[in-house]
Design an enzyme around this catalytic site. Sequence first.
Site, PDB file in Angstrom:
ATOM      1  N   HIS A  25       0.855  -1.191   0.000  1.00 55.17           N
ATOM      2  CA  HIS A  25       0.000   0.000   0.000  1.00 55.17           C
ATOM      3  C   HIS A  25       0.888   1.237   0.000  1.00 55.17           C
ATOM      4  O   HIS A  25       1.214   1.775   1.050  1.00 55.17           O
ATOM      5  CB  HIS A  25      -0.928  -0.048   1.222  1.00 55.17           C
ATOM      6  N   HIS A  27       1.137   4.784  -2.438  1.00 56.91           N
ATOM      7  CA  HIS A  27       0.721   5.611  -3.593  1.00 56.91           C
ATOM      8  C   HIS A  27       1.989   6.276  -4.096  1.00 56.91           C
ATOM      9  O   HIS A  27       2.603   7.060  -3.346  1.00 56.91           O
ATOM     10  CB  HIS A  27      -0.294   6.669  -3.171  1.00 56.91           C
ATOM     11  N   HIS A 205      -9.583   0.763  -1.262  1.00 55.51           N
ATOM     12  CA  HIS A 205      -9.564   1.432   0.036  1.00 55.51           C
ATOM     13  C   HIS A 205     -10.975   1.324   0.614  1.00 55.51           C
ATOM     14  O   HIS A 205     -11.956   1.634  -0.081  1.00 55.51           O
ATOM     15  CB  HIS A 205      -9.216   2.908  -0.105  1.00 55.51           C
ATOM     16  N   GLU A 208     -11.196   3.317   5.946  1.00 51.04           N
ATOM     17  CA  GLU A 208     -10.125   4.212   6.432  1.00 51.04           C
ATOM     18  C   GLU A 208     -10.809   5.256   7.319  1.00 51.04           C
ATOM     19  O   GLU A 208     -10.582   5.319   8.516  1.00 51.04           O
ATOM     20  CB  GLU A 208      -9.408   4.873   5.246  1.00 51.04           C
ATOM     21  N   ASP A 286       1.685   4.063   2.781  1.00 53.22           N
ATOM     22  CA  ASP A 286       0.634   4.894   2.174  1.00 53.22           C
ATOM     23  C   ASP A 286       1.231   6.044   1.351  1.00 53.22           C
ATOM     24  O   ASP A 286       1.352   5.922   0.128  1.00 53.22           O
ATOM     25  CB  ASP A 286      -0.331   5.413   3.255  1.00 53.22           C
ATOM     26  N   ASP A 287       1.576   7.153   2.003  1.00 53.30           N
ATOM     27  CA  ASP A 287       2.135   8.329   1.316  1.00 53.30           C
ATOM     28  C   ASP A 287       3.328   8.823   2.143  1.00 53.30           C
ATOM     29  O   ASP A 287       3.229   9.844   2.843  1.00 53.30           O
ATOM     30  CB  ASP A 287       1.064   9.428   1.216  1.00 53.30           C
TER      31      ASP A 287
HETATM   32  N1  ADE Z   1      -4.683   8.580  -2.055  1.00 53.53           N
HETATM   33  C1  ADE Z   1      -3.463   8.709  -1.534  1.00 53.53           C
HETATM   34  N2  ADE Z   1      -3.468   8.389  -0.243  1.00 53.53           N
HETATM   35  C2  ADE Z   1      -4.726   8.022   0.075  1.00 53.53           C
HETATM   36  C3  ADE Z   1      -5.378   7.587   1.245  1.00 53.53           C
HETATM   37  N3  ADE Z   1      -4.725   7.447   2.405  1.00 53.53           N
HETATM   38  N4  ADE Z   1      -6.690   7.326   1.186  1.00 53.53           N
HETATM   39  C4  ADE Z   1      -7.364   7.482   0.047  1.00 53.53           C
HETATM   40  N5  ADE Z   1      -6.800   7.887  -1.081  1.00 53.53           N
HETATM   41  C5  ADE Z   1      -5.494   8.158  -1.083  1.00 53.53           C
HETATM   42 ZN    ZN Z   2      -3.890   4.685   0.519  1.00 55.70          ZN
END
Ligand code: ADE
Ligand code: ZN
Length: 350
Positions: A25, A27, A205, A208, A286-287
């Site tokens: 996971h 992005h 997703h 969350e 994630d990011d």
């Molecule tokens: N796009 C990038 N990060 C995300 C996240 N945590 N939840 C949904 N979309 C995303």
């Molecule tokens: Zn994500």
Amino acid sequence: MFKVPPISAERLPTLLRAMPKAELHIHIEGSLEPELIFALAQRNELTLPYASVEALRSAYAFTNLQSFLDIYYAGASVLLHEQDFYDMARAYLGRAARDNVLHAEIFFDPQTHTARGVAMETVINGLYRACEDARRELGISATLILCFLRHLSEESAFETLEQAMPLLDKIVGVGLDSSELGHPPEKFARVFARCRELGLHLVAHAGEEGPPAYIWSALDVLKVERIDHGVQAVYDAALMQRLAQDRIALTVCPLSNQKLCVFPNLADHNLGKLLDAGLAATVNSDDPAYFGGYMNENFTQVFAATGLTAKHAYQLAFNSFEASFASNADKRVWEHKLKETFERCVEHDY
Ligand code: ADE
Ligand code: ZN
């Protein structure tokens, strides 16, 4: 089943960093560090609404998912050419390899780019070339998952799939991301059904920020194989049972959940609860450029905050390989390396 050897609390962070793992996971646009955003803006002769790297970084104070997404999409606007996508992905893979990530399944958001006039092949070819080079240069395995933006229409998702058709051999699956609340999975039932017919792997997703009902519909309507995040499942006992029984992996992202205020503090994170209930949870970043940490930071910080043990560590890494879309042969090799790392830790071999 492997008997996890006793490992002292002092050795645990070393083990967490050294252990081989898969990232399921990430992005790729969320791996764009402010320095690279500024370098790409300069290369592409674009002006950013921030005076400096520091000014951009200081805007990273999020209150929820949407407050992050607004900045994340703005950051991605510096990506124009195939080389930009290559540089971004190659930088991520180099960083992941240093965290002992053996395999990464990388999300990308093509609609963010095609809406600005960037061709689908520019995006996919740049990312794919970075995966191939990283495999050759670093020995890391990496594949691509195309994500549909759920705040956009079903029609836009179908159009995106159409654009990707000539390049389908370069992706392993599709996902669903962006603003969750108000955009339930069933909005994309027909696109996912088509992707399933095409033989693509499916993830989404769900849970969350959204309710357990979104996790149910991701499973039963979209027929996904993994749930991205899924931490809201703890509010539905029947759902917990279903996820455990069907070994549906959850790709949990602790630092993301902390930074987007899904939990008030990292110490309140429910990762341990999910694992102890028998769910196939994994740890992911994630990011990472926005949330303050790549894989090993996610592991060390959530373990320190919640008191997880070496057994949990083994389970998380094992789950990450098992839940990947890699071949069984690759999984066996990685799982063997995982056991070896635990055994060598006891012998103080690193
Ligand atoms: N796009 C990038 N990060 C995300 C996240 N945590 N939840 C949904 N979309 C995303
Ligand atoms: Zn994500």
